[in-house]
Enzyme design. Structure first.
Site, PDB file in Angstrom:
ATOM      1  CB  CYS A   1      30.563 -12.543  21.314  1.00  0.00           C
ATOM      2  SG  CYS A   1      31.615 -11.299  21.936  1.00  0.00           S
TER       3      CYS A   1
ATOM      4  NE  ARG B   1      32.375  -8.941  28.960  1.00  0.00           N
ATOM      5  CZ  ARG B   1      32.525  -7.790  28.331  1.00  0.00           C
ATOM      6  NH1 ARG B   1      33.105  -6.796  28.938  1.00  0.00           N
ATOM      7  NH2 ARG B   1      32.110  -7.634  27.102  1.00  0.00           N
TER       8      ARG B   1
HETATM    9  P1  XMP Z   1      37.154  -9.316  19.027  1.00  0.00           P
HETATM   10  O1  XMP Z   1      36.215  -9.424  17.870  1.00  0.00           O
HETATM   11  O2  XMP Z   1      38.113  -8.189  18.901  1.00  0.00           O
HETATM   12  O3  XMP Z   1      36.227  -8.983  20.282  1.00  0.00           O
HETATM   13  O4  XMP Z   1      37.833 -10.608  19.301  1.00  0.00           O
HETATM   14  C1  XMP Z   1      36.730  -8.677  21.541  1.00  0.00           C
HETATM   15  C2  XMP Z   1      35.607  -8.211  22.437  1.00  0.00           C
HETATM   16  O5  XMP Z   1      34.647  -9.246  22.649  1.00  0.00           O
HETATM   17  C3  XMP Z   1      34.017  -9.072  23.919  1.00  0.00           C
HETATM   18  N1  XMP Z   1      34.118 -10.330  24.627  1.00  0.00           N
HETATM   19  C4  XMP Z   1      33.101 -11.188  24.763  1.00  0.00           C
HETATM   20  N2  XMP Z   1      31.819 -11.088  24.388  1.00  0.00           N
HETATM   21  N3  XMP Z   1      31.426 -13.243  25.264  1.00  0.00           N
HETATM   22  C5  XMP Z   1      30.960 -12.128  24.661  1.00  0.00           C
HETATM   23  O6  XMP Z   1      29.777 -12.059  24.341  1.00  0.00           O
HETATM   24  C6  XMP Z   1      32.711 -13.406  25.677  1.00  0.00           C
HETATM   25  O7  XMP Z   1      33.098 -14.440  26.193  1.00  0.00           O
HETATM   26  C7  XMP Z   1      33.581 -12.320  25.410  1.00  0.00           C
HETATM   27  N4  XMP Z   1      34.893 -12.109  25.713  1.00  0.00           N
HETATM   28  C8  XMP Z   1      35.177 -10.876  25.206  1.00  0.00           C
HETATM   29  C9  XMP Z   1      34.737  -7.951  24.630  1.00  0.00           C
HETATM   30  O8  XMP Z   1      33.952  -6.804  24.503  1.00  0.00           O
HETATM   31  C10 XMP Z   1      36.034  -7.856  23.839  1.00  0.00           C
HETATM   32  O9  XMP Z   1      36.643  -6.585  23.930  1.00  0.00           O
END
Ligand code: XMP
Length: 495
Positions: A314, A410
């Protein structure tokens, strides 16, 4: 000694998992007495608190069957057409074994000119249409093919074994394994009871592989008796049509996927789902504050997904200056949600079993993971090599690459024309099968709970709220000390 959670989290700091540490409490039960059963949402029970994130490098059919077989759940991503997402859901729901097989299939008039057809499979299946999900007519093994020596241009119908041993696709893995052992066969095609269509393949080496993993506990099953599977949708008008596809395909729960869930769009969608499909649990989010959570609870959500900018891929906090440290976010939202009986999913930022313990004790009922699962065999995509390491691609759903494929709902306002990324594309290390590393991870979580004297999630939440459990903030030096340090070399292996 130490601080109560109420005091620690009300000082104006945004803490993430690594910032805080629990002080040990009192042990009066063995590790195996820790019960990790939990709720995903108001009406859905899980035997382990693990959820695979709706991301296109994490959750498709293979992850869905493996997570359900383990007692957790996957939320299928929606960076695809509604019909494609529904097909992933149906594929996961049609299975009873803990993996998705990939049998080699041909039609009766096909021929096999090279032995490479048997490289990935001990046999080639012959079905009416030459694809899976079509009536199984016969089977050709490598030895059948080799015995043909100079007649390799013969159609498969000439020499296939016409009545192979099959079993019903309703059979469990153990039942299939029993037949393979009893009949001393190398492979067993699983076929649909109604039409004899080829659904799956279990091989003797699959049996050996799965038997080498920790024993599976209770699988997650839906009201239909099939594996429990969830799906993500957006909050745009066209998502209502997607939702209909998913409900028809048997979705057990839907997750309204938004990085800032406290919006009129989401509130309208929650009400629409509850009105149109009263039996379906709907999870809202993401939220990180009590105010956001209260709004979605009022609208009728059955679960709340917590996290903004905590995910490994993120960049939301850097791009938008909005978000919250994940430990604070989970604690604050769970404190409110608990009063209404709404389970909380701690989403993002899980890098080790300690983070899972922290999320659960701070009030979450489950953790949602992306990067933790993305390097597994069950995640979509193939392994590649990066600097000599075996890796799998992992990307944020708000990365430019993923948005180009369609996930912009999203991260973009409806009418935005300029795309701004809120995530990155990267890769994570090969971790093997979730069927192996999730049980080990759960054992580590149980040890953490034992150190805290908490024999269940409910007991952990009660100990925290009654200020029995104490915490402290770790300084930078304490965090360094808490990790491996001062070694020239060490091997990072925990099971
Ligand atoms: P982890 O730390 O498990 O996080 O890899 C997965 C979660 O990150 C969110 N997610 C995103 N958040 N930009 C964001 O700000 C993105 O591109 C993105 N893609 C996923 C989402 O909540 C996921 O479950």
């Amino acid at each position: 000694d130490g601080f109560s959670a109420t005091r620690l989290f009300n000082q104006g700091f945004s803490y993430t998992y690594d910032d805080v540490i629990f002080l040990p409490h009192y042990i009066d039960f063995p590790t195996d007495a820790v019960d990790l059963t939990t709720k995903l949402s108001r009406n859905l029970d899980l035997s382990i608190p693990c959820v695979a994130s709706p991301m296109d490098t994490v959750s498709e059919s293979s992850m869905a069957v493996a997570m359900a077989a383990l007692g957790g759940i996957s939320i299928l991503h929606y960076n695809n057409l509604p019909s494609e997402q529904a097909a992933l859901l149906r594929s996961a729901k049609s299975r009873r074994i803990p993996f998705v097989s990939d049998p080699v299939v041909k039609s009766p008039s096909d021929f096999i000119s090279s032995s490479s057809a048997f490289d990935a499979s001990p046999c080639v299946f012959v079905t009416a249409s030459g694809t899976a999900k079509s009536k199984l007519l016969g089977v050709v093994s490598r030895s059948d093919w080799e015995s043909l020596s100079d007649r390799h241009d013969a159609p498969l119908s000439d020499y296939m074994t016409k009545v192979p041993v099959t079993a019903s696709s309703r059979y469990s893995f153990e039942q299939a394994a029993g037949i393979i052992a009893a009949k001393k066969i190398d492979y067993l095609p699983l076929v649909s009871e109604a039409g004899g269509e080829l659904v799956d393949l279990v091989t003797a080496s699959d049996v050996e592989r799965i038997r080498g993993f920790p024993k599976l506990g209770l699988p997650s099953l839906g009201r239909d008796g099939e594996f429990l599977v969830g799906a993500a949708v957006g909050t745009r008008e066209q998502d209502k049509e997607r939702l209909e596809h998913l409900v028809k395909a048997g979705a057990d729960v839907v997750v309204l996927d938004s990085s800032q869930g406290n919006s009129i769009y989401q509130i309208d969608m929650i009400k629409y789902v509850k009105r149109t499909y009263p039996e379906l649990d709907v999870i809202g989010g993401n939220v990180v504050t009590a105010y956001q959570a209260e709004n979605l609870i009022k609208a009728g959500v059955d679960g709340l997904r917590v996290g903004m900018g905590s995910g490994s891929i993120c960049t939301t906090q850097e791009v938008c200056a909005v978000g919250r440290g994940q430990a604070t976010a989970v604690y604050k939202v769970a404190s409110i949600a608990e009063r209404s009986g709404v389970p909380v999913i701690a989403d993002g930022g899980i890098a080790n079993s300690g983070h899972i313990v922290k999320a659960l004790v701070l009030g979450a009922s489950t953790v949602m993971m992306g990067s933790f699962l993305a390097g597994s065999n069950e995640a979509p995509g193939a392994y590649t090599y990066e600097g000599g390491r075996r890796v799998k691609k992992y990307r944020g759903m708000g990365s430019l690459e993923a948005m180009t494929k369609g996930s912009d709902a999203r991260y973009l306002g409806d009418k935005s024309k300029l795309k701004i990324a809120q995530g990155v594309v990267g890769a994570v290390a090969d971790k093997g099968s979730v069927l192996k590393f999730i049980p080990y991870t759960m054992q580590a979580v149980k040890q953490g709970f034992q150190d805290l004297g908490a024999s269940s999630l409910q007991s952990a939440h009660d100990l925290l709220r009654s200020n029995v459990l104490r915490l402290e903030v770790r300084t930078g030096a304490a965090q360094t000390e808490g990790g491996v340090h001062d070694l020239v070399y060490y091997e990072k292996k925990s099971f």
